[in-house]
Design a protein around this motif. Structure first.
Motif, PDB file in Angstrom:
ATOM      1  N   UNK A 194      31.770 -35.303  -8.787  1.00  0.00           N
ATOM      2  CA  UNK A 194      30.320 -35.097  -8.890  1.00  0.00           C
ATOM      3  C   UNK A 194      29.743 -35.941 -10.023  1.00  0.00           C
ATOM      4  N   UNK A 243      22.358 -36.928  -3.295  1.00  0.00           N
ATOM      5  CA  UNK A 243      21.316 -35.932  -3.100  1.00  0.00           C
ATOM      6  C   UNK A 243      20.049 -36.375  -3.790  1.00  0.00           C
ATOM      7  N   UNK A 253      19.691 -34.415  -8.267  1.00  0.00           N
ATOM      8  CA  UNK A 253      20.577 -33.260  -8.142  1.00  0.00           C
ATOM      9  C   UNK A 253      21.999 -33.640  -8.532  1.00  0.00           C
ATOM     10  N   UNK A 285      21.667 -25.242  -5.441  1.00  0.00           N
ATOM     11  CA  UNK A 285      21.757 -25.803  -6.791  1.00  0.00           C
ATOM     12  C   UNK A 285      20.435 -25.615  -7.533  1.00  0.00           C
ATOM     13  N   UNK A 312      28.050 -20.200  -5.015  1.00  0.00           N
ATOM     14  CA  UNK A 312      27.810 -21.449  -5.720  1.00  0.00           C
ATOM     15  C   UNK A 312      27.453 -22.574  -4.753  1.00  0.00           C
ATOM     16  N   UNK A 313      26.677 -23.539  -5.240  1.00  0.00           N
ATOM     17  CA  UNK A 313      26.233 -24.643  -4.388  1.00  0.00           C
ATOM     18  C   UNK A 313      27.410 -25.496  -3.925  1.00  0.00           C
ATOM     19  N   UNK A 314      28.483 -25.530  -4.761  1.00  0.00           N
ATOM     20  CA  UNK A 314      29.598 -26.429  -4.440  1.00  0.00           C
ATOM     21  C   UNK A 314      30.741 -25.709  -3.736  1.00  0.00           C
ATOM     22  N   UNK A 315      30.425 -24.571  -3.100  1.00  0.00           N
ATOM     23  CA  UNK A 315      31.500 -23.895  -2.366  1.00  0.00           C
ATOM     24  C   UNK A 315      31.804 -24.660  -1.076  1.00  0.00           C
ATOM     25  N   UNK A 316      32.893 -24.288  -0.382  1.00  0.00           N
ATOM     26  CA  UNK A 316      33.227 -24.923   0.891  1.00  0.00           C
ATOM     27  C   UNK A 316      32.419 -24.209   1.970  1.00  0.00           C
ATOM     28  N   UNK A 318      23.951 -29.265   5.295  1.00  0.00           N
ATOM     29  CA  UNK A 318      24.705 -28.947   4.082  1.00  0.00           C
ATOM     30  C   UNK A 318      24.012 -29.542   2.847  1.00  0.00           C
ATOM     31  N   UNK A 319      23.431 -30.734   3.029  1.00  0.00           N
ATOM     32  CA  UNK A 319      22.691 -31.310   1.912  1.00  0.00           C
ATOM     33  C   UNK A 319      21.547 -30.396   1.504  1.00  0.00           C
ATOM     34  N   UNK A 320      20.837 -29.911   2.534  1.00  0.00           N
ATOM     35  CA  UNK A 320      19.706 -29.032   2.245  1.00  0.00           C
ATOM     36  C   UNK A 320      20.172 -27.749   1.561  1.00  0.00           C
ATOM     37  N   UNK A 341      36.806 -33.390  -5.676  1.00  0.00           N
ATOM     38  CA  UNK A 341      35.374 -33.565  -5.424  1.00  0.00           C
ATOM     39  C   UNK A 341      34.776 -34.128  -6.701  1.00  0.00           C
ATOM     40  N   UNK A 387      33.231 -33.292   4.824  1.00  0.00           N
ATOM     41  CA  UNK A 387      33.745 -34.094   3.720  1.00  0.00           C
ATOM     42  C   UNK A 387      35.055 -34.751   4.138  1.00  0.00           C
ATOM     43  N   UNK A 388      36.121 -33.937   4.163  1.00  0.00           N
ATOM     44  CA  UNK A 388      37.425 -34.495   4.486  1.00  0.00           C
ATOM     45  C   UNK A 388      38.017 -33.884   5.749  1.00  0.00           C
ATOM     46  N   UNK A 389      37.852 -32.557   5.869  1.00  0.00           N
ATOM     47  CA  UNK A 389      38.527 -31.866   6.965  1.00  0.00           C
ATOM     48  C   UNK A 389      37.515 -31.275   7.920  1.00  0.00           C
ATOM     49  N   UNK A 440      23.005 -27.202  -0.102  1.00  0.00           N
ATOM     50  CA  UNK A 440      23.525 -27.438  -1.454  1.00  0.00           C
ATOM     51  C   UNK A 440      22.383 -27.638  -2.430  1.00  0.00           C
ATOM     52  N   UNK A 441      21.393 -28.461  -1.995  1.00  0.00           N
ATOM     53  CA  UNK A 441      20.280 -28.752  -2.903  1.00  0.00           C
ATOM     54  C   UNK A 441      19.517 -27.478  -3.233  1.00  0.00           C
ATOM     55  N   UNK A 478      40.000 -24.604  -7.036  1.00  0.00           N
ATOM     56  CA  UNK A 478      39.950 -23.628  -5.955  1.00  0.00           C
ATOM     57  C   UNK A 478      41.190 -23.798  -5.117  1.00  0.00           C
ATOM     58  N   UNK A 485      34.088 -37.030  -1.975  1.00  0.00           N
ATOM     59  CA  UNK A 485      35.311 -36.256  -1.739  1.00  0.00           C
ATOM     60  C   UNK A 485      36.508 -37.179  -1.474  1.00  0.00           C
ATOM     61  N   UNK A 511      32.317 -24.803 -13.370  1.00  0.00           N
ATOM     62  CA  UNK A 511      33.581 -24.810 -12.631  1.00  0.00           C
ATOM     63  C   UNK A 511      34.282 -26.169 -12.621  1.00  0.00           C
TER      64      UNK A 511
END
Ligand SMILES: Nc1nc2c(ncn2[C@@H]2O[C@H](COP(=O)(O)OP(=O)(O)OP(=O)(O)O)[C@@H](O)[C@H]2O)c(=O)[nH]1
Ligand SMILES: [Mg+2]
Lengths: 215, 400
Positions: free
Chosen positions: A75, A45, A54, B101, B4-8, B93-95, A73, B61-63, B97-98, A3, A59, A93
């Motif tokens: 995983x 998770x 999960x 996903x 997607x679950x792994x988007x920013x 975010x955990x919730x 990232x 995460x980082x920024x 993403x889970x 990305x 990161x 992805x």
């Protein structure tokens, strides 16, 4: 595809493999051992009896000389057979994969089936398996029942992927595994994202930046 | 891949309006001063930043994905507030993403199930088709076996009839031979009697008393009649022999008109008064067949026609016609006899079905006829009206 926008480039790296082979352990050791410019917490998770339900996420990031923020990232997928849908969704992805095999001789069949599912799932989520940067890690080499390295090498001799032998429990081989994957990822994407020409990153700097051995 | 679950994830989607309001208001109370929450780009989402605000990053995460802006003189508390907010964001975010996903995984599982289902349906359909085909093949094989068995039965029956006929012909021919030769000798003896008259000269008293002129004349007539009778016996024997075809048990190119004529000839010899047979035969291509079987077929059908007229108790005729076209050979045997009731018509082809009194026939006529027709890939149909006569139509398709 990583990305990207003008200020970031994010690579998704996935640790794939059979149940209990040590994927989560790899991530925990990397979190302890690496010291890149930016490092987040391991986000775990939901686990049940220490087995991933999960995913886990670590990161990492650093800034290229050009100012471009490069993020990784990492995983892990759940290895248990029942979670194939989740595994596929996490694999989606991916820009690179570490296949964590269990060196225990008794796990040979599970390794084989899991590797096959990696190839099948790549096809299903639209990843070109033949182009995918991939490293095969044989973990748990400390086990007395582990298949000897020479035998594994012989068996994988005709395969195109680099092999790394590790003991994730102690951290041995964990960094070389990631470094090997990072080199493959660099070669796969460097031209497309002009990493050398525009961002001043050669392969060694890319790997060092991600792992924090820069200076 | 924005779903997607792994988007920013953005601050705005993790903390929606009501949550922001709750957090902001509570933090403001705790800090006892104005504060603001902004997104990564510095856009204020909630609150009012005080003039000398300090800006603390909110990091997932980082920024930073956003900032908490508050009063600088209260930096210890401000950091604690930021940490609380950050913990909430990470939980959020955990919730998210889970759950995202989970949806993706369910969709994937569903997709796998669908694929598996499609695969199973396909193989089920294949097995169904296969089993239907097998059943059909078994049915076909059973039919073939039944047909063969019938043919074998017919062949054996015909062969034994033929052997009987051949044996009888042989047995009859023997006495026929010596009777014929005796008769011709006897003719010569009669001539000697004529010579006797000349030898007697004038003394013919005894001759005339015994009326030997008449004996001589009538004797010759009687012998000639007997000779004719013998000829007829010989012809009947010959017919019987050729009809049964003992010497022709294999397939031959045959003119069916010959078979019709032979069969009609045999029946004709048994015809009671008032019944006649008319033949209307057009030229036919030769057909590969077993002539003995075909003769038996025609004989059975023609004999049935005769009996149907007899049963009607009135004079009548049997009309036999044949013709050919590109499709094949059509033969029709029609009588104006008693006809059949619908119930009879339905069962007419069953073996051992007969309407005749016990002893008059075994009822194998039409069933045998049909088996012979089928064995030659032909069709046989019945058309009958009670008291209006019966038409039997037989069709042999032209060879492909
Ligand atoms: N002996 C030995 N044990 C190991 C090693 N690496 C991991 N383990 C152990 O193997 C078990 C499973 O490790 P995990 O990292 O949770 O495995 P995983 O691949 O994440 O498993 P899932 O989440 O179920 O797919 C744990 O008890 C680890 O301590 C190793 O190198 N040697
Ligand atoms: Mg795990």
């Amino acid at each position: 595809m990583p990305e990207s926008d003008p200020r970031h480039l994010t690579f998704k790296l996935v640790y794939y493999g059979p149940a209990q082979s040590g994927k989560t352990t790899n991530l925990l050791r990397l979190h302890d051992q690496l010291a890149p410019e930016m490092k987040g917490e391991v986000m775990t998770m939901e686990t049940k009896d220490d087995r991933t339900l999960f995913f886990d996420l670590l990161p990492l990031g650093f800034r290229a000389p050009s100012g471009l923020l490069i993020k990784f990232r990492l995983f892990t997928v759940p290895g248990q057979v029942a979670h194939d849908g989740t595994r596929k969704a996490v694999l989606s992805r991916a820009d690179g994969v570490v296949f964590v095999a269990d060196a225990d001789r008794a796990q040979e069949t599970n390794n084989g089936e899991s590797f096959q599912s990696l190839a099948d799932n790549c096809a299903r989520v639209g990843i070109d398996f033949s182009q995918l940067p991939l490293v095969v890690q044989f973990n748990k080499c400390d086990l007395p029942t582990a298949t000897p390295e020479s035998e594994v090498r012989e068996r994988w001799a005709s395969a195109p992927w680099p092999l790394v032998f590790s003991i994730a429990l102690t951290g041995f081989g964990v960094e070389p595994t990631l470094a090997t994957l990072l080199r493959s990822v660099y070669r796969r994407f460097a031209d497309e994202y002009a990493l050398a020409s525009q961002h001043g990153l050669d392969e060694a700097a890319f790997v060092a930046g991600a792992m924090g051995q820069a200076a | 891949m924005s779903q997607a679950f792994d988007r920013e994830w953005q601050l705005g989607e993790l903390l929606d309006g009501p949550l922001l309001e709750q957090f902001g208001a509570n933090l403001r109370t705790l800090l006892a001063s104005e504060l603001a929450i902004s997104d990564a780009a510095g856009q204020t989402l909630w609150g009012i930043a005080p003039p000398d605000a300090q800006r603390l990053p909110l990091i997932l995460e980082l920024e930073p994905i956003g900032y908490l802006l508050g009063h600088a003189s209260d930096s210890g508390r401000l950091t604690a507030a930021r940490n609380l907010l950050q913990i909430q964001l990470r939980a959020q975010v955990r919730f998210r993403m889970a759950s995202t996903l989970h949806l993706e995984a369910v969709a994937e599982d569903f997709e796998s199930l669908r694929r598996e289902h499609a695969r199973l349906s396909e193989s089920e359909a294949r097995y169904k088709a296969l089993s239907a085909e097998l059943e059909e093949r078994v049915r076909h094989q059973v039919a073939v076996l039944e047909e063969r068995q019938q043919m074998l039965y017919q062949a054996e029956k015909l062969a034994s009839v033929g052997q009987l006929a051949a044996g009888m012909a042989h047995e009859i021919n023997n006495p026929l031979g010596f009777v014929r030769s005796n008769l011709s000798t006897f003719t010569k003896y009669l001539e000697k009697l004529g010579e006797l008259k000349t030898a007697l000269g004038e003394d013919l008293a005894a001759w005339q008393t015994l009326d030997l002129d008449f004996v001589l004349e009538d004797g010759v007539d009687l012998l000639q009649e007997s000779a004719k009778g013998l000829e007829r016996i010989a012809r009947i024997v010959a017919d019987l022999k050729s009809f049964s075809n003992v010497d022709r048990a294999s397939e031959e190119f045959t003119d069916l008109n010959d078979c019709l004529q032979q069969a009609a000839g045999i029946v004709e010899k048994q015809l009671p008064a008032g019944i006649n047979i008319q033949l209307d035969l057009l030229p036919l291509p030769r057909l590969i067949c077993l002539p003995g079987h075909i003769n038996q077929l025609f004989f059975n059908v023609i004999r049935n026609a005769m009996q149907a007229i007899q049963d009607a108790g009135r004079p009548g005729s049997i009309r036999i016609s044949s013709e050919a076209n590109e499709a094949g050979i059509a033969i029709r045997i029609r009588d104006d006899g008693i006809g059949m009731q619908p119930a009879q018509l339905e069962r007419a082809f069953e073996p051992f079905y007969t309407t005749r009194p016990v002893g008059a026939g075994v009822g194998l006529g039409l069933s045998t006829a049909r088996n012979i027709v089928l064995a030659h890939s032909g069709r046989i149909t019945l058309d009958s009206q009670p008291d209006g006569g019966t038409t039997v139509s037989i069709f042999f398709p032209a060879p492909p």
